[in-house]
Design a protein around this motif. Structure first.
Motif, PDB file in Angstrom:
ATOM      1  N   SER A  32       1.264  -0.982   0.031  1.00 21.78           N
ATOM      2  CA  SER A  32       0.259   0.181   0.235  1.00 21.78           C
ATOM      3  C   SER A  32       1.031   1.163  -0.349  1.00 21.78           C
ATOM      4  CB  SER A  32      -0.974   0.207   1.390  1.00 21.78           C
ATOM      5  OG  SER A  32      -0.067   0.180   2.662  1.00 21.78           O
ATOM      6  N   PRO A  33       0.524   2.465  -0.409  1.00 18.27           N
ATOM      7  CA  PRO A  33       1.149   4.242  -0.220  1.00 18.27           C
ATOM      8  C   PRO A  33       1.595   4.258   1.045  1.00 18.27           C
ATOM      9  CG  PRO A  33      -1.175   4.196  -1.285  1.00 18.27           C
ATOM     10  CD  PRO A  33      -0.981   2.210  -0.992  1.00 18.27           C
ATOM     11  N   GLN A  34       0.997   3.616   1.752  1.00 16.59           N
ATOM     12  CA  GLN A  34       1.924   3.808   3.651  1.00 16.59           C
ATOM     13  C   GLN A  34       2.895   2.952   3.891  1.00 16.59           C
ATOM     14  OE1 GLN A  34      -1.847   3.172   2.896  1.00 16.59           O
ATOM     15  NE2 GLN A  34      -1.879   5.311   3.697  1.00 16.59           N
ATOM     16  N   GLN A  35       2.866   1.288   3.313  1.00 12.25           N
ATOM     17  CA  GLN A  35       3.590   0.461   3.169  1.00 12.25           C
ATOM     18  C   GLN A  35       4.723   0.478   2.517  1.00 12.25           C
ATOM     19  OE1 GLN A  35       1.474  -2.837   2.344  1.00 12.25           O
ATOM     20  NE2 GLN A  35       1.068  -3.797   4.453  1.00 12.25           N
ATOM     21  N   ASP A  36       4.546   1.588   1.267  1.00 14.17           N
ATOM     22  CA  ASP A  36       5.926   2.199   0.673  1.00 14.17           C
ATOM     23  C   ASP A  36       6.294   3.194   1.248  1.00 14.17           C
ATOM     24  OD1 ASP A  36       6.606   3.134  -2.767  1.00 14.17           O
ATOM     25  OD2 ASP A  36       6.979   1.443  -1.529  1.00 14.17           O
ATOM     26  N   LEU A  37       5.494   3.735   2.046  1.00 14.03           N
ATOM     27  CA  LEU A  37       6.458   5.494   2.473  1.00 14.03           C
ATOM     28  C   LEU A  37       7.359   4.506   3.501  1.00 14.03           C
ATOM     29  CD1 LEU A  37       6.677   8.091   2.472  1.00 14.03           C
ATOM     30  CD2 LEU A  37       5.151   7.917   4.742  1.00 14.03           C
ATOM     31  N   TRP A  38       6.900   3.377   4.082  1.00 13.06           N
ATOM     32  CA  TRP A  38       7.453   2.542   5.440  1.00 13.06           C
ATOM     33  C   TRP A  38       8.832   2.538   4.460  1.00 13.06           C
ATOM     34  CZ3 TRP A  38       9.594  -1.331   6.762  1.00 13.06           C
ATOM     35  CH2 TRP A  38      10.089  -1.696   7.880  1.00 13.06           C
ATOM     36  N   VAL A  39       8.596   1.532   3.855  1.00 17.79           N
ATOM     37  CA  VAL A  39       9.697   0.947   3.145  1.00 17.79           C
ATOM     38  C   VAL A  39      10.691   2.381   3.283  1.00 17.79           C
ATOM     39  CG1 VAL A  39      10.855   0.188   1.352  1.00 17.79           C
ATOM     40  CG2 VAL A  39       9.052  -0.751   2.092  1.00 17.79           C
ATOM     41  N   ILE A  40      10.867   3.214   1.580  1.00 16.33           N
ATOM     42  CA  ILE A  40      11.282   4.527   1.824  1.00 16.33           C
ATOM     43  C   ILE A  40      12.131   5.278   3.140  1.00 16.33           C
ATOM     44  CG2 ILE A  40      11.589   6.689   1.272  1.00 16.33           C
ATOM     45  CD1 ILE A  40      11.704   4.779  -1.714  1.00 16.33           C
ATOM     46  N   LEU A  41      11.195   4.950   4.116  1.00  9.37           N
ATOM     47  CA  LEU A  41      11.988   5.946   4.733  1.00  9.37           C
ATOM     48  C   LEU A  41      12.611   5.206   6.155  1.00  9.37           C
ATOM     49  CD1 LEU A  41       8.162   7.689   6.480  1.00  9.37           C
ATOM     50  CD2 LEU A  41      10.643   8.855   5.037  1.00  9.37           C
ATOM     51  N   ARG A  87      18.436  11.927   9.135  1.00  5.33           N
ATOM     52  CA  ARG A  87      18.439  11.021  10.509  1.00  5.33           C
ATOM     53  C   ARG A  87      19.852  11.387  10.802  1.00  5.33           C
ATOM     54  NH1 ARG A  87      16.682   6.044  10.217  1.00  5.33           N
ATOM     55  NH2 ARG A  87      15.084   4.956   8.598  1.00  5.33           N
ATOM     56  N   TYR A  88      20.933  11.901  10.348  1.00  2.00           N
ATOM     57  CA  TYR A  88      22.301  12.593  11.257  1.00  2.00           C
ATOM     58  C   TYR A  88      21.926  13.573  11.472  1.00  2.00           C
ATOM     59  CZ  TYR A  88      22.797   8.713   8.458  1.00  2.00           C
ATOM     60  OH  TYR A  88      22.536   7.290   7.986  1.00  2.00           O
ATOM     61  N   ALA A  89      20.952  14.546  11.924  1.00  6.62           N
ATOM     62  CA  ALA A  89      21.198  16.379  11.849  1.00  6.62           C
ATOM     63  C   ALA A  89      20.372  15.641  13.364  1.00  6.62           C
ATOM     64  CB  ALA A  89      20.835  16.980  11.537  1.00  6.62           C
ATOM     65  N   MET A  90      19.398  14.275  13.611  1.00 14.32           N
ATOM     66  CA  MET A  90      19.093  14.379  14.691  1.00 14.32           C
ATOM     67  C   MET A  90      19.383  14.429  15.681  1.00 14.32           C
ATOM     68  SD  MET A  90      15.368  12.309  13.315  1.00 14.32           S
ATOM     69  CE  MET A  90      14.622  13.282  11.709  1.00 14.32           C
ATOM     70  N   PRO A  91      18.862  14.861  17.661  1.00 14.22           N
ATOM     71  CA  PRO A  91      19.319  14.776  18.784  1.00 14.22           C
ATOM     72  C   PRO A  91      19.248  12.760  19.031  1.00 14.22           C
ATOM     73  CG  PRO A  91      17.854  15.655  18.685  1.00 14.22           C
ATOM     74  CD  PRO A  91      17.464  15.337  17.587  1.00 14.22           C
ATOM     75  N   VAL A  92      21.367  12.571  20.099  1.00 17.44           N
ATOM     76  CA  VAL A  92      20.629  11.083  20.281  1.00 17.44           C
ATOM     77  C   VAL A  92      20.360  10.493  20.957  1.00 17.44           C
ATOM     78  CG1 VAL A  92      23.327   9.749  20.989  1.00 17.44           C
ATOM     79  CG2 VAL A  92      23.688  11.650  19.911  1.00 17.44           C
ATOM     80  N   GLY A  93      19.109   9.267  20.380  1.00 16.75           N
ATOM     81  CA  GLY A  93      18.633   8.871  20.939  1.00 16.75           C
ATOM     82  C   GLY A  93      16.897   8.962  20.678  1.00 16.75           C
ATOM     83  N   SER A  94      16.883   9.834  19.594  1.00 19.22           N
ATOM     84  CA  SER A  94      15.308  10.088  19.695  1.00 19.22           C
ATOM     85  C   SER A  94      15.434   9.986  17.990  1.00 19.22           C
ATOM     86  CB  SER A  94      15.293  11.395  18.719  1.00 19.22           C
ATOM     87  OG  SER A  94      16.157  11.960  17.906  1.00 19.22           O
ATOM     88  N   GLU A  95      14.160   8.921  17.554  1.00 26.15           N
ATOM     89  CA  GLU A  95      14.438   8.162  16.339  1.00 26.15           C
ATOM     90  C   GLU A  95      12.719   8.373  16.167  1.00 26.15           C
ATOM     91  OE1 GLU A  95      15.123   4.273  17.917  1.00 26.15           O
ATOM     92  OE2 GLU A  95      16.603   4.435  18.549  1.00 26.15           O
ATOM     93  N   PRO A  96      12.679   9.250  15.526  1.00 26.60           N
ATOM     94  CA  PRO A  96      11.453   9.730  14.498  1.00 26.60           C
ATOM     95  C   PRO A  96      11.327   8.839  13.522  1.00 26.60           C
ATOM     96  CG  PRO A  96      13.082  11.652  14.622  1.00 26.60           C
ATOM     97  CD  PRO A  96      13.039  10.080  15.092  1.00 26.60           C
ATOM     98  N   LEU A  97      12.188   8.180  13.289  1.00 27.34           N
ATOM     99  CA  LEU A  97      12.271   8.297  11.176  1.00 27.34           C
ATOM    100  C   LEU A  97      12.268   6.374  11.774  1.00 27.34           C
ATOM    101  CD1 LEU A  97      14.510   9.700   9.603  1.00 27.34           C
ATOM    102  CD2 LEU A  97      11.885   9.165   9.164  1.00 27.34           C
ATOM    103  N   PRO A  98      11.575   5.950  11.256  1.00 29.61           N
ATOM    104  CA  PRO A  98      11.827   4.010  11.297  1.00 29.61           C
ATOM    105  C   PRO A  98      13.712   3.485  11.042  1.00 29.61           C
ATOM    106  CG  PRO A  98      10.880   4.623   9.497  1.00 29.61           C
ATOM    107  CD  PRO A  98      10.992   5.706   9.923  1.00 29.61           C
ATOM    108  N   GLY A  99      13.486   2.525  12.155  1.00 27.36           N
ATOM    109  CA  GLY A  99      15.066   1.793  11.835  1.00 27.36           C
ATOM    110  C   GLY A  99      15.720   2.587  12.354  1.00 27.36           C
ATOM    111  N   GLY A 100      15.669   3.154  13.349  1.00 28.02           N
ATOM    112  CA  GLY A 100      16.563   4.121  14.425  1.00 28.02           C
ATOM    113  C   GLY A 100      17.888   3.789  13.880  1.00 28.02           C
ATOM    114  N   LEU A 101      18.527   3.569  15.225  1.00 27.96           N
ATOM    115  CA  LEU A 101      19.996   3.310  15.391  1.00 27.96           C
ATOM    116  C   LEU A 101      21.076   2.459  13.961  1.00 27.96           C
ATOM    117  CD1 LEU A 101      21.236   3.715  19.180  1.00 27.96           C
ATOM    118  CD2 LEU A 101      21.331   5.380  16.847  1.00 27.96           C
TER     119      LEU A 101
END
Length: 250
Positions: free
Chosen positions: A38-47, A55-69
């Motif tokens: 679905s479009p939502q699932q494909d967006l998850w794949v992209i993210l 990803r690399y400008a966010m504070p350490v420990g914050s994980e707003p994008l899927p996949g985390g560290l």
């Protein structure tokens, strides 16, 4: 019993198995995204698997994008398996067939995969340096292909060498000719023409945002990543090349 032997038929195409496998993986991923997600699932794949500098400008420990560290690391490579659509994939496939095939035959499977992976990572690294903190995802195998083109330019344009490794079978020695120097590549008009076409197409699609993307939302095709892959290919070619290079006359 016949008085003569039937001539051996050469294959029309001469594609190394590792190149076939990579292109099959690219196509399978694109087909699954188009047909099953679905479009939502494909967006998850992209993210999760595209390369996203923010990803690399966010504070350490914050994980707003899927996949985390974990995604901070694997997306340096996995973005190369995603494409902006079928046209994007087909353009990349044509160039990988032509130049990646020759490099794969010269390097062998293991060296070819490692070399392509490092070109992919180098492309992401240069893009990150120039676009740190930006939110647009980057996709495509173009950084790897740029590295393959940098490698191929060192030997496929020499007299007797296999220009276009996907065509009718060339003898093994054609892929084992000593590599020319970088100065020799610059002096070779044919080599510079092919490289100019490749980078010209990428700049057109990247800078002018021509409609190459057929899917993947806002994922971008970044020409800076292609430059990074190409530079990695230039620098690392001597370390991976099992043949060596010729010496220019004084």
């Amino acid at each position: 019993m016949s008085d003569y032997e039937q001539p051996t038929r050469e294959p029309v195409f001469n594609i190394p198995g590792v190149v076939v496998a990579l292109l099959a993986i690219f196509a399978a991923i694109q087909a699954i995204r188009d047909a099953l997600l679905s479009p939502q699932q494909d967006l998850w794949v992209i993210l999760t698997f595209a390369f996203i500098p923010i990803r690399y400008a966010m504070p350490v420990g914050s994980e707003p994008l899927p996949g985390g560290l974990g995604a901070d690391l694997w997306t340096f490579l996995t973005y190369g398996f995603l494409h902006g659509g079928w046209l994007h994939l087909i353009v990349n496939a044509v160039w990988m067939l032509a130049f990646g095939s020759a490099v794969a035959r010269r390097f062998g499977t293991a060296r070819f995969l490692a070399f392509s992976a490092l070109a992919t990572i180098g492309g992401a690294a240069l893009h990150l340096a120039l676009h740190f903190g930006e939110p647009v995802p980057v996709v495509g195998a173009s950084a790897a292909i740029s590295g393959q083109m940098a490698a191929a330019a060192r030997f496929v344009f020499e007299p007797g060498a296999p220009l276009g490794g996907w065509r009718r079978a060339a003898p093994d020695w054609a892929y084992r000719r000593p590599a020319t120097s970088l100065a020799g590549v610059v002096r070779n008009r044919q080599a510079m023409s092919f490289l100019g076409i490749w980078f010209g197409l990428n700049i057109l699609f990247g800078v002018f945002n021509l409609p190459l993307l057929g899917g993947g939302g806002d994922a971008g095709i970044a020409w800076e990543a292609h430059i990074g892959g190409f530079l990695v290919g230039l620098v690392l070619f001597p370390l991976f090349d099992p043949v060596g290079r010729q010496h220019d006359p004084a």
